[in-house]
Scaffold this motif. Structure first.
Motif, PDB file in Angstrom:
ATOM      1  N   GLY A  82       0.792  -1.219   0.000  1.00  0.00           N
ATOM      2  CA  GLY A  82       0.000   0.000   0.000  1.00  0.00           C
ATOM      3  C   GLY A  82       0.826   1.271   0.000  1.00  0.00           C
ATOM      4  O   GLY A  82       0.262   2.362   0.053  1.00  0.00           O
ATOM      5  N   VAL A  83       2.146   1.149  -0.092  1.00  0.00           N
ATOM      6  CA  VAL A  83       2.998   2.341  -0.117  1.00  0.00           C
ATOM      7  C   VAL A  83       2.947   3.008  -1.485  1.00  0.00           C
ATOM      8  O   VAL A  83       2.928   4.238  -1.587  1.00  0.00           O
ATOM      9  N   ILE A  84       2.922   2.227  -2.547  1.00  0.00           N
ATOM     10  CA  ILE A  84       2.869   2.750  -3.911  1.00  0.00           C
ATOM     11  C   ILE A  84       1.509   2.463  -4.520  1.00  0.00           C
ATOM     12  O   ILE A  84       1.039   1.317  -4.498  1.00  0.00           O
ATOM     13  N   LEU A  85       0.874   3.504  -5.038  1.00  0.00           N
ATOM     14  CA  LEU A  85      -0.353   3.359  -5.801  1.00  0.00           C
ATOM     15  C   LEU A  85       0.035   3.425  -7.278  1.00  0.00           C
ATOM     16  O   LEU A  85       0.313   4.506  -7.814  1.00  0.00           O
ATOM     17  N   ASN A  86       0.069   2.280  -7.913  1.00  0.00           N
ATOM     18  CA  ASN A  86       0.595   2.177  -9.265  1.00  0.00           C
ATOM     19  C   ASN A  86      -0.508   2.416 -10.291  1.00  0.00           C
ATOM     20  O   ASN A  86      -1.464   1.638 -10.392  1.00  0.00           O
ATOM     21  N   HIS A  87      -0.380   3.522 -11.044  1.00  0.00           N
ATOM     22  CA  HIS A  87      -1.294   3.819 -12.142  1.00  0.00           C
ATOM     23  C   HIS A  87      -0.613   3.636 -13.489  1.00  0.00           C
ATOM     24  O   HIS A  87      -1.148   4.079 -14.511  1.00  0.00           O
ATOM     25  N   LEU A  88       0.555   3.008 -13.468  1.00  0.00           N
ATOM     26  CA  LEU A  88       1.240   2.671 -14.709  1.00  0.00           C
ATOM     27  C   LEU A  88       0.845   1.259 -15.147  1.00  0.00           C
ATOM     28  O   LEU A  88       0.027   0.603 -14.501  1.00  0.00           O
ATOM     29  N   ARG A  89       1.446   0.777 -16.202  1.00  0.00           N
ATOM     30  CA  ARG A  89       1.039  -0.518 -16.752  1.00  0.00           C
ATOM     31  C   ARG A  89       1.615  -1.705 -16.006  1.00  0.00           C
ATOM     32  O   ARG A  89       1.026  -2.787 -16.032  1.00  0.00           O
ATOM     33  N   SER A  90       2.751  -1.541 -15.334  1.00  0.00           N
ATOM     34  CA  SER A  90       3.377  -2.673 -14.675  1.00  0.00           C
ATOM     35  C   SER A  90       4.279  -2.178 -13.556  1.00  0.00           C
ATOM     36  O   SER A  90       4.609  -0.987 -13.463  1.00  0.00           O
ATOM     37  N   ASP A  91       4.689  -3.113 -12.699  1.00  0.00           N
ATOM     38  CA  ASP A  91       5.631  -2.802 -11.631  1.00  0.00           C
ATOM     39  C   ASP A  91       7.023  -2.519 -12.192  1.00  0.00           C
ATOM     40  O   ASP A  91       7.804  -1.789 -11.579  1.00  0.00           O
ATOM     41  N   ARG A  92       7.337  -3.076 -13.348  1.00  0.00           N
ATOM     42  CA  ARG A  92       8.629  -2.815 -13.964  1.00  0.00           C
ATOM     43  C   ARG A  92       8.775  -1.327 -14.298  1.00  0.00           C
ATOM     44  O   ARG A  92       9.864  -0.741 -14.112  1.00  0.00           O
ATOM     45  N   GLU A  93       7.702  -0.708 -14.767  1.00  0.00           N
ATOM     46  CA  GLU A  93       7.759   0.715 -15.088  1.00  0.00           C
ATOM     47  C   GLU A  93       7.970   1.555 -13.833  1.00  0.00           C
ATOM     48  O   GLU A  93       8.645   2.594 -13.875  1.00  0.00           O
ATOM     49  N   VAL A  94       7.409   1.118 -12.718  1.00  0.00           N
ATOM     50  CA  VAL A  94       7.622   1.832 -11.455  1.00  0.00           C
ATOM     51  C   VAL A  94       9.085   1.759 -11.048  1.00  0.00           C
ATOM     52  O   VAL A  94       9.699   2.757 -10.644  1.00  0.00           O
ATOM     53  N   ALA A  95       9.667   0.556 -11.159  1.00  0.00           N
ATOM     54  CA  ALA A  95      11.083   0.399 -10.821  1.00  0.00           C
ATOM     55  C   ALA A  95      11.966   1.229 -11.748  1.00  0.00           C
ATOM     56  O   ALA A  95      12.939   1.858 -11.297  1.00  0.00           O
ATOM     57  N   GLU A  96      11.640   1.263 -13.035  1.00  0.00           N
ATOM     58  CA  GLU A  96      12.426   2.057 -13.974  1.00  0.00           C
ATOM     59  C   GLU A  96      12.299   3.543 -13.677  1.00  0.00           C
ATOM     60  O   GLU A  96      13.255   4.306 -13.885  1.00  0.00           O
ATOM     61  N   LEU A  97      11.135   3.977 -13.195  1.00  0.00           N
ATOM     62  CA  LEU A  97      10.957   5.389 -12.852  1.00  0.00           C
ATOM     63  C   LEU A  97      11.906   5.805 -11.734  1.00  0.00           C
ATOM     64  O   LEU A  97      12.627   6.802 -11.835  1.00  0.00           O
ATOM     65  N   TRP A  98      11.924   5.013 -10.644  1.00  0.00           N
ATOM     66  CA  TRP A  98      12.788   5.376  -9.519  1.00  0.00           C
ATOM     67  C   TRP A  98      14.259   5.212  -9.870  1.00  0.00           C
ATOM     68  O   TRP A  98      15.098   6.025  -9.452  1.00  0.00           O
TER      69      TRP A  98
END
Length: 380
Positions: free
Chosen positions: A308-324
């Motif tokens: 519940g720390v990240i609310l992901n509105h992108l397509r995948s968790d990989r994109e979240v990791a690439e963002l950070w």
């Protein structure tokens, strides 16, 4: 400038929370379809990213003056626009009602930063604060020196044990290879023992981490490593002041952050504005470095999303990791005592976990190399 002000007012109206929209007549524009509040299109996102860029900032007092010329209640209308804009753009969720006083904010980026980043009250600019910080630094230096001495003693003991084990293992392998029925394994075992005796880092494969850009990150374990050490991740509602680590319960408290297609641009420009205008420590930049350090893979992003720390509105968790991982470091280094304590506590908890210590010992001293272990498995 007048055109920019007029267009920015029309765009901000799409975020207005004012129920009495008749008090403010819509400014005509040929591009009204781009700012339609009922449709969040790619054009809308593109305009939003353009507006939050540091080089595109428009003074807020010009927006107020433009509204006053229309004979409408300028301050309430602009406050409603800014409130809706903040709720749409703010990376951190649940901060509450932002301060919309135009006299306290120079432009939209300053408005976002002032409401998202807490004022650092732990560092004083006077002589007393400097002495206190210097005393705290000396205390930390003594603690680190003592811990380093203990770790040195433990490492030397581990090396002695590893040398004994390695000697016994080589003797056992050579004895097995000397047996008549297993003499065919003599040459492969000899090659493996010679490879195991070579210093670590002699091969390019073992040295590949030396050139890794991840070495530029702060020294903190990833989310997966922290979870392996028993750390739980608890989402908290609020700004960066909610970040904290409880050693008693092994719980890392992180603010709830929403990640969408606009988050990277918003964060990058806020970090740039902080580096150029903030008088104190770079709190937001340090938070970005913390997230960049603990999020390495999509597995790390998945754990934070499920917590519940990240609310992901992108397509995948990989994109979240690439963002950070794609976020750059701060322009200048800074000390943020609150976040630095969290990083130190995380490293101390991770390094003191018995499972981590056993795994590190086994990987570094007992196994030696994957080839040697595979040879032992074949022989046995």
């Amino acid at each position: 400038m007048a055109i920019d002000v007029s267009f920015l007012l029309e765009f901000l109206q799409t975020f207005s929370k004012n129920s009495n929209q008749r008090a403010l007549q819509r400014i005509p524009s040929r591009m009204s379809h781009l700012v339609d509040p009922s449709r969040r299109t790619s054009s809308h996102s593109m305009l939003l990213r353009d507006i939050v860029m540091l080089e595109n900032q428009v003074p807020l007092f010009l927006l107020l003056k433009a509204l006053e010329t229309r004979g409408s209640p300028a301050q309430p209308v602009l406050s409603s626009m800014l409130t809706g804009f903040f709720q749409e753009v703010s990376t951190f969720r649940g901060i509450g009602c932002p301060c919309t006083d135009v006299n306290r904010h120079a432009h939209l980026l300053d408005f976002l930063y002032s409401n998202m980043v807490p004022r650092c009250t732990e560092e004083s600019h006077g002589a007393t604060g400097e002495d206190r910080d210097e005393s705290h630094h000396r205390h930390d230096h003594r603690k680190r020196t003592l811990n380093s001495a203990m770790e040195l003693l433990v490492s030397r003991g581990s090396k002695i044990v590893s040398v004994v084990i390695e000697f016994m293992l080589r003797f056992l392998l050579k004895f097995i290879a000397s047996l008549p029925c297993l003499s065919i394994l003599g040459e492969p075992i000899e090659q493996l023992t010679q490879q195991a005796s070579e210093p670590r880092g002699a091969s390019g494969v073992q040295n590949k981490d030396a050139a890794s850009p991840l070495l530029e990150e702060i020294a903190v374990p990833s989310v997966a490593e922290l979870a392996y050490a028993g750390v739980r991740f608890c989402p908290t509602v609020g700004d960066l002041s909610a970040i904290g680590f409880s050693p008693a319960t092994a719980t890392l408290h992180l603010p709830v952050v929403g990640v969408d297609v606009n988050s990277e641009v918003v964060l990058r420009n806020l970090v740039a504005y902080e580096a150029s205008a903030a008088a104190g420590p770079l709190v937001l930049a340090r938070y970005v470095e913390l997230m960049n350090g603990i999020v390495d893979t999509e597995e790390d992003a998945r754990v934070l999303r499920e917590s519940g720390v990240i609310l992901n509105h992108l397509r995948s968790d990989r994109e979240v990791a690439e963002l950070w991982n794609g976020m750059t470091r701060s322009v200048r280094l800074t000390r943020v005592p609150a976040l630095d304590r969290v990083i130190d506590d995380l490293n101390r908890h991770h390094g003191g976990c018995w499972k981590v210590r056993v795994r590190t010992f086994v990987r570094a001293h007992v196994l030696g190399s994957r080839e040697l272990l595979a040879c032992v498995a074949v022989v046995v």
